[in-house]
Structures are given as C-alpha cells and as structure tokens.
Design a protein around this motif. Sequence first.
Motif, PDB file in Angstrom:
ATOM      1  N   LEU A 286       0.697  -1.121   0.044  1.00  0.00           N
ATOM      2  CA  LEU A 286       0.003   0.030   0.082  1.00  0.00           C
ATOM      3  C   LEU A 286       0.779   1.171  -0.057  1.00  0.00           C
ATOM      4  O   LEU A 286       0.337   2.224  -0.366  1.00  0.00           O
ATOM      5  CB  LEU A 286      -0.911   0.054   1.361  1.00  0.00           C
ATOM      6  N   PRO A 287       1.950   1.332   0.585  1.00  0.00           N
ATOM      7  CA  PRO A 287       2.814   2.711   0.743  1.00  0.00           C
ATOM      8  C   PRO A 287       3.336   2.844  -0.714  1.00  0.00           C
ATOM      9  O   PRO A 287       3.027   3.899  -1.102  1.00  0.00           O
ATOM     10  CB  PRO A 287       3.967   2.264   1.524  1.00  0.00           C
ATOM     11  N   GLY A 288       3.563   2.073  -1.431  1.00  0.00           N
ATOM     12  CA  GLY A 288       3.887   1.960  -2.782  1.00  0.00           C
ATOM     13  C   GLY A 288       2.899   2.413  -3.824  1.00  0.00           C
ATOM     14  O   GLY A 288       3.039   3.264  -4.738  1.00  0.00           O
ATOM     15  N   VAL A 289       1.752   1.755  -3.605  1.00  0.00           N
ATOM     16  CA  VAL A 289       0.804   1.954  -4.546  1.00  0.00           C
ATOM     17  C   VAL A 289       0.012   3.427  -4.303  1.00  0.00           C
ATOM     18  O   VAL A 289      -0.178   4.051  -5.151  1.00  0.00           O
ATOM     19  CB  VAL A 289      -0.406   0.765  -4.072  1.00  0.00           C
ATOM     20  N   GLY A 290       0.232   3.738  -2.963  1.00  0.00           N
ATOM     21  CA  GLY A 290      -0.414   5.132  -2.688  1.00  0.00           C
ATOM     22  C   GLY A 290       0.447   6.227  -3.284  1.00  0.00           C
ATOM     23  O   GLY A 290      -0.008   7.159  -3.942  1.00  0.00           O
ATOM     24  N   ASN A 291       1.732   6.219  -3.082  1.00  0.00           N
ATOM     25  CA  ASN A 291       2.522   6.947  -3.563  1.00  0.00           C
ATOM     26  C   ASN A 291       2.698   7.212  -5.037  1.00  0.00           C
ATOM     27  O   ASN A 291       3.065   8.167  -5.644  1.00  0.00           O
ATOM     28  CB  ASN A 291       3.950   6.758  -2.989  1.00  0.00           C
ATOM     29  N   ALA A 292       2.432   6.031  -5.796  1.00  0.00           N
ATOM     30  CA  ALA A 292       2.526   6.005  -6.997  1.00  0.00           C
ATOM     31  C   ALA A 292       1.208   6.613  -7.662  1.00  0.00           C
ATOM     32  O   ALA A 292       1.258   7.218  -8.816  1.00  0.00           O
ATOM     33  CB  ALA A 292       2.527   4.298  -7.706  1.00  0.00           C
TER      34      ALA A 292
END
Length: 666
Positions: free
Chosen positions: A273-279
């Motif tokens: 989720l951190p990568g998905v949200g930042n992307a």
Amino acid sequence: MTAATRHPGARVLVRAAPGVLAAALLLWSFLLGVGAPRLAPAMLVAAFALFAVQGRALARAGAFRSDTFTAVAVMLVCALLLVFVGIPVARTLGLMFFAEDGSPALAPLVQTLTQTRLWSLGCIVGSSSCGVFWNTLLLAAMTGASTTALGLALALLGERGGFRTRNPLWLRALALVPIITPPFVIGLGLILLFGRAGLVNQFLEWGFGVVPGRWLYGLHGVWLAQTFAFTPIAYLIVRAVVQGIAPSMEEAAQTLGSDRTRTFRTVTLPLLLPGVGNAFLVGFIESIADFGNPIVLGGGYAVFSTEIFFSIVGAQFDPGRAGALAALLLAMALAAFFAQRALLGSRRFITVSGKGDAGAPIPLSRRLRLATRSVAIPWLAFTAVVYAFAIYGGFAEIWGRDFSPTMRHYVRAFGVEFGSGASGLLFSGAAWQSLFTTLKLALIAAPITAAIGLLTSWLLARSSFRGQAAFEFGNLLTFAIPGTVLGVSYILAFNVPPLELTGTALIIVLSFIFRSLPVGVRAGVASFKQLDPSLDEASAVLGASTLTTLRRVTLPLLRPAIVTSLAYSFVRAVTTVSAVIFLVTAHNELATTFIIGRVQNGDYGVALAYCTVLIVLLLGAVLLIQRVVGDVEIGRRDTNGHHAGVRAPRPAPIARARPASSGVRR
C-alpha cells in the motif's frame, strides 16, 4: 537567571530570532524585486550557512530533540524550498490580485473563478464537454489509476513472475523506455499509428471501409499518452516496495495453510500500500501538471495546464487569470496530497527489521502470474510498436512520402570530421552542442536532486517536528505547478535583484533539481516506511551519530529508492520541455528545445534521429545507474532457493558504547 533561561520555549525563540530575521530579510528582498540590492552568489552561500548555524543553535536550545544533524538538515531544506520554490510560486500566484494594468483589484479574480468554462457540467446533460476543472480531475484520476495498475503489474512480473532471472533486462528496458524520451515523441508515435492518416486507420479504411475518426485528439488520446509517459514512474516506486517485502511474512502465512493467492491478497498486497498510494499520488499530480501531451493531443479537451499556458503566452496575455488557475491547480494537488496522507499517513508497513531474513520471495500463483502477464506483456508489446515507428522516422527519407532508409538525418545531426593537424576530431553535427550542454547540466543536477530527495524523505519518515505536513507539501509544490508556470515563476523571481540568474546555466540546473525533487521524496518515504525504526535506535545505542546511522545503516537498504531518484532526475533533466522553454538561451540550448525547433521547421527526420539517440543514451544511463548502485542488500534466497542479491559490503565496525562519566576528573 533570566526568563529565557528559565523557560525552554523562550530559549528556543531567542536562539531562533536571528534566523527568523534573516529569512524575513531574504524574503523581503526577493518580493521587493526592483530596487533591492544585488545578492551575489557568495552572499547567498553565506545566507544558507547562517541557516545551518541557526539550526545548530536551535538544537542546542532543545529543539528537534537536541539532534544537531536533524536541525541543520531541516533548516537547509526549508531555506532551499523557500528561495527556489516558495518565492517564485508566490510571485506567480500573487498575479491573481492585480488587474492587467498592474493595479490591485479583486474583480478579475472573482470573474475568473466564476467562469462557466471552469465549472460547467455540460457533458453530463449532453453538451460537448465539461468545464476545465472537471476535465482535469477526470483525466488525473484515470491516469493515476492506469499508471498505478500497470506499474504494479510490471513490478510483480519482474520480481516474482517466474522468470529465470529476476527482473530481466528486456522487461526493464521496455518498462523504462517511455521515461527516457521527450513527451512529444510518444504523441508523435501515437499519431503515426492512430491519427487520421495513421497506419491503423488506413488499414481499417482499406480493409473494412471504416472512416477514420479523430478519437485520438481528446480525452482518450491524452490519457493514453500520459499513461505511457508516467507508468515508468509508478513502476520504479512500486518495484522498490516489492523488493523490500520480507518473504518470511508470506512464508508464515503459507505455513498456516494459506495458498499463494490468499497470501498475496491478505499479506503481500497490504504491504504494498505505501508504494501503491505514492505511485497514484505521483501519477495524479503529474497528470494535472502535464503540458506536452495535452498541447499535442488535447484538441478541444481543455485542462488547467494548457489554459494557464495560453493565459501567459497567448494573445490575451492575462497573468492574473494564469495566477488564479494556478491556485486552483494547487488546491487540487493539496486535496490529493491530504487524502493520500489520511489513508496511509498513520499506518506502518514495516517489513525490514534488524533480524536476518533468509526467506525466498514467494512466486506468484498461476492465476496471478497469468493476470499480470496478460496486462503487462501486451502493454510492453504496444510500447515496442509505438517506439518502433517513432525510431524508424529518423531513418525515413521523407516521412509520409518516401520511406526508403537513409542515414542522412543522423549525419546532419551528429556528424564527425577528422581535421588535419592540431584541429583533431571535429564535431560538425548541428546537435552536438545542445547534447553536450544537456548532459553536463543533467549530470550536475541528478546527484544533487537525489541527495536532497533522500535527505528530505528521511526527515519526513524518521523525524517529528512542528510544521511537518507543510514541509512535506512544500516538496510536492513543484509537481503541482505546470512546467511553463515554473519557468515563468523563475523569470519573475530571478530576473531582477537581489538574485539575477536569468540567462545563466544555473537557473536551468535549479529548475531541473526542484522540478524532479518530489519523485525522489515519495520513493524514499515509501521505502523508509518499510524499515523498522529499531535499526536506527540500535545504531544510536551503540554510539553512532545520526549521520553515521544514515550513511552506514539506512542508505544500503535504500538502493532501489536511490536508483529511482537518480534515474528519474537525470532522465527528467534531459527530456524536460515545459520547465525550461523560457529559460534556455542561444548559449545554453538544450536537446529538447533543439528538437522542438526542428519540428517547427518541418525537419522531422533530424528531430526523430535526435530522439533515437536520446533513447539509446538514456536507456544505457538508467541501466548503468542500476548496475552501479545495485539492489537492496538483504540476505535472501531467490525463488529457486539459492542465495540472491549482490555481494554484501564489508560490515561496518561496531561503535563501542562509552561508559557514563563519573563526574570526577583524574
């Protein structure tokens, strides 16, 4: 004992007074503009040194938990953002409060913000189109969703797709090629395929009698071009997070009876989720700030970036309207930023701790592997087709009339002659000067951007201080401003004393740095959220300073984020158009402005040949950065059970804890 000594808060205020006064004087000088004394570069360096000294004084007074390194870093980053982001943007936004004749007025602002062209919902009730605000919002949401989904599929396919080698070279090359080309190359390739005279429409008309349409020019075309342009950013961000997931967590789930599909859904995906949200956030903000694709493929589909551009350089020349639209653009970016922060900001996703992890990454299940391949591989094939046509344009004699192969365009652009005597090798091609200038400035800007970005992400993820939310949004501010507005802002801020930089190479380097900074920050924040803070605490207990902990413990675990920041900042500096279109001069001509000039003169062969050289050069540079920096150094096995990863560095000597002082001097 004075009052300042009795109260710690008063002591902090007393020590902060000189820095606050210096910042106020610096801000006043910039905003005053004409009539302010000239600020030489040496004086600017002295001003930043004053901010550093001020940070040390605040740390000694008890601020920032008495950590000198954190205090100095925060003060320096704030000073950089103030001078090179806040002040130029404030100069541009301030234009909304003035009429065309320069007199203060609010009526033009109210008139701009209440225009039907901005807020119309006519497309819902059957009209031709909606307002500019809704067009921009819809396009940004579609682009953020598509780039995040494709970036996730590419990252999972490369890391856990069951290939013989993890993240194979062909996948990385095809996934990153859109990010290493000027944005108008993607639009040109799509026009050659799907335009009214494109090969696909010609085939449909010849074989099935389908009349060619103009569907490419509008929402669908801009969305497709932006998905091409920004998917590599999402891929780089998500890939760094996929590499940081501890396989032991997935192995524990399978030990408890969970299959691979359920493990991915309940364990792996939440950790992503951190990568998905930042992307998604980066894709959303990139979309609303994009200028090149809407100006080429937008047609009648109006968005904020094109509206601001025509307000500044169009026949109407209405800087007040441009400032008002820029304020709306910032409000949209601010809303996306705080929405992402509300969803993910308070949640922790630690996957890398101080304990060893020799687990093997769990390969995707057959169903998930088929799903990722059905999404990623057709997209990669489509990417190869689009760029094949764009590259072949550089070898065609006359595009559209004579497609016979030739090297004439490459000789004109990059010809080399061997002179006699002392003259030696002569770079006689017309493109050499712009290429050398671009590479020189990009090589200067890229490491500075990566260093500031990683330092800022460390401050956001590992420190806690007042105003941290405003500090984080200040780093995203340049993303929310279109490149044309940023260029005009730099001209307004640095064309007059106290700091005159217009016409120099330094102003181009600064635009490179602060235009690309947010990607490095977001990639670093996503990676930092996977590192257990106990690693830093253990290093501090053993006597290491904050700087030593950052250099010897944290940075080796952030190699994917370093690759993302270095690669993106270098490539963005070489391929950017809108941010520097007003900043280049005849002496400091860049590759993209040279290409645009050739396109405007109808010399498509040389322009496409130059683009091909940039593609090959930048692809090699990105692969070299990945090779030199390497991947994250965690002791894990690959999917076949063998030990994976690069050779671990020599372990750092353990600092000995110093015994507490007894207070007695010998």
